[in-house]
Design an enzyme around this catalytic site. Structure first.
Site, PDB file in Angstrom:
ATOM      1  N   HIS A 170       0.727  -1.172   0.072  1.00 21.66           N
ATOM      2  CA  HIS A 170       0.054  -0.148   0.021  1.00 21.66           C
ATOM      3  C   HIS A 170       0.960   1.113  -0.089  1.00 21.66           C
ATOM      4  O   HIS A 170       0.788   2.130  -0.756  1.00 21.66           O
ATOM      5  CB  HIS A 170      -1.022  -0.192   1.278  1.00 21.66           C
ATOM      6  CG  HIS A 170      -1.762   1.188   1.353  1.00 21.66           C
ATOM      7  ND1 HIS A 170      -1.669   2.313   1.629  1.00 21.66           N
ATOM      8  CD2 HIS A 170      -2.988   1.405   0.852  1.00 21.66           C
ATOM      9  CE1 HIS A 170      -2.608   3.077   1.528  1.00 21.66           C
ATOM     10  NE2 HIS A 170      -3.528   2.300   0.944  1.00 21.66           N
ATOM     11  N   ALA A 232      -5.835  -9.533   2.984  1.00 24.19           N
ATOM     12  CA  ALA A 232      -7.119  -9.790   2.380  1.00 24.19           C
ATOM     13  C   ALA A 232      -7.432  -9.185   1.157  1.00 24.19           C
ATOM     14  O   ALA A 232      -6.929  -8.054   0.992  1.00 24.19           O
ATOM     15  CB  ALA A 232      -8.134  -9.395   3.387  1.00 24.19           C
ATOM     16  N   GLY A 234      -9.542  -6.594  -0.905  1.00 21.10           N
ATOM     17  CA  GLY A 234     -10.319  -5.287  -0.695  1.00 21.10           C
ATOM     18  C   GLY A 234     -10.307  -4.466  -1.746  1.00 21.10           C
ATOM     19  O   GLY A 234      -9.867  -4.773  -3.088  1.00 21.10           O
ATOM     20  N   HIS A 236      -8.199  -1.956  -2.770  1.00 23.12           N
ATOM     21  CA  HIS A 236      -6.953  -1.810  -3.129  1.00 23.12           C
ATOM     22  C   HIS A 236      -6.682  -2.869  -4.260  1.00 23.12           C
ATOM     23  O   HIS A 236      -6.132  -2.690  -5.327  1.00 23.12           O
ATOM     24  CB  HIS A 236      -5.880  -1.495  -2.248  1.00 23.12           C
ATOM     25  CG  HIS A 236      -6.166  -0.466  -1.379  1.00 23.12           C
ATOM     26  ND1 HIS A 236      -6.454   0.972  -1.997  1.00 23.12           N
ATOM     27  CD2 HIS A 236      -6.049  -0.144   0.047  1.00 23.12           C
ATOM     28  CE1 HIS A 236      -6.615   1.678  -1.001  1.00 23.12           C
ATOM     29  NE2 HIS A 236      -6.483   1.178   0.126  1.00 23.12           N
TER      30      HIS A 236
END
Length: 306
Positions: A170, A232, A234, A236
């Site tokens: 991220h 997990a 998501g 993104h």
């Protein structure tokens, strides 16, 4: 993997997660919890920071109902890297002191609508032991290698096609995420025989397009494996990164090339989702999810701390 026998009585575990408006994360964390309970015999519940249920305070209540004479709770943040959530938010949601001053709100007086202000207080008189995040453990390399092999087996190109590997995560305005990604990549690079690099989705560099362009240009790649180093799925991993990789058409992205998020944890930012230009094959495996290796890591963390 055996769990410390001293923990089997009067102890419960909270597997702390961020929470998401999408169903993917909850599905993954339910599987993580079920595997963890089966492997350890410990009472465990997921505690979400926000959005999802149960909350961290709610998870405490679940454990109190599950364990007779509960006197110890181990809070295990299922986060890869430390950061504001693990060092500031989660301690306060557990009723503990933050590990550092909050750069978003140095005086600790959060707005009334902030999730730290509206969260329920934890009602528990026993010991709460908060563990650290997972960090750049060697075992994560095994999961990464597994994901790479899974998608290479589905490749349409020959085995001898020039292939590169890109690890993506991220990114953060704080230094923690970049330190984690750099340390993990340094370990990965030593074990990987293929050209490789790493990139960040936002907030720090190198960006995913920068890393891809450099990796492709320097190695004349025909195939690229982009590994999402996330636990997990998501927004993104299912939307933002695929758009950068050119998997989504512009009409599937409501804001074309810029996706603005206004988060209630105190910052606004814009994602530059301009697709990369690469004519070769891009393979994009799944995140870590509830991999058995992850469960072993979580058990090791508890054994190490206790």
């Amino acid at each position: 993997m055996d769990i410390n026998s001293k923990l089997l009585n009067n102890t419960g575990v909270i597997l702390v997660s961020h929470g998401s408006t999408l169903p993917f994360a909850e599905e993954v964390f339910v599987e993580i919890k079920e595997k963890f309970i089966k492997a350890t015999g410990l009472a465990a519940e997921i505690g979400y920071m926000k959005v999802s249920e149960p909350t961290i305070a709610g998870a405490v209540e679940v454990l109190k109902n599950q364990v007779d004479d509960l006197d110890k709770i181990i809070a295990l943040p299922v986060f890869l890297a430390p950061g504001i959530h693990t060092n500031i938010d989660i301690p306060q949601l557990l009723g503990l002191d933050p590990l550092e001053v909050d750069p978003r709100c140095p005086d600790g007086n959060y707005p009334e609508e902030h999730y730290l202000s509206i969260a329920d207080d934890v009602d528990f008189d026993g010991e709460i032991k908060l563990l650290s995040s997972i960090g750049p453990r060697d075992e994560l390399l095994d999961i990464i290698d597994k994901r790479i092999n899974e998608v290479l087996s589905e490749s349409k190109l020959d085995d001898d096609a020039k292939t590169g590997i890109l690890l993506v995560t991220h990114g953060s305005r704080l230094h923690y995420n970049k330190e984690f990604a750099t340390a993990l990549y340094n370990k990965f690079e030593k074990t990987c025989e293929l050209p490789s690099s790493f990139g960040f989705m936002e907030l720090c560099g190198p960006s995913i397009p920068e890393s891809i362009n450099k990796l492709v240009d320097e190695n004349q790649l025909e195939r690229l494996v982009v590994v999402p180093v996330f636990i997990a799925p998501g927004m993104h991993t299912t939307h933002d990164i695929p758009h950068i990789l050119g998997f989504l058409d512009d009409h599937e992205h409501t804001h074309e090339h810029h996706h603005e998020h206004s988060h209630d944890h105190g910052h606004d930012h814009t994602h530059d989702l301009t697709p990369v230009e690469f004519d070769g094959e891009i393979l994009y495996p799944e995140p870590i999810k509830a991999d058995d290796i992850l469960i072993d890591i979580l058990i090791s963390m508890i054994n190490e701390a206790c």
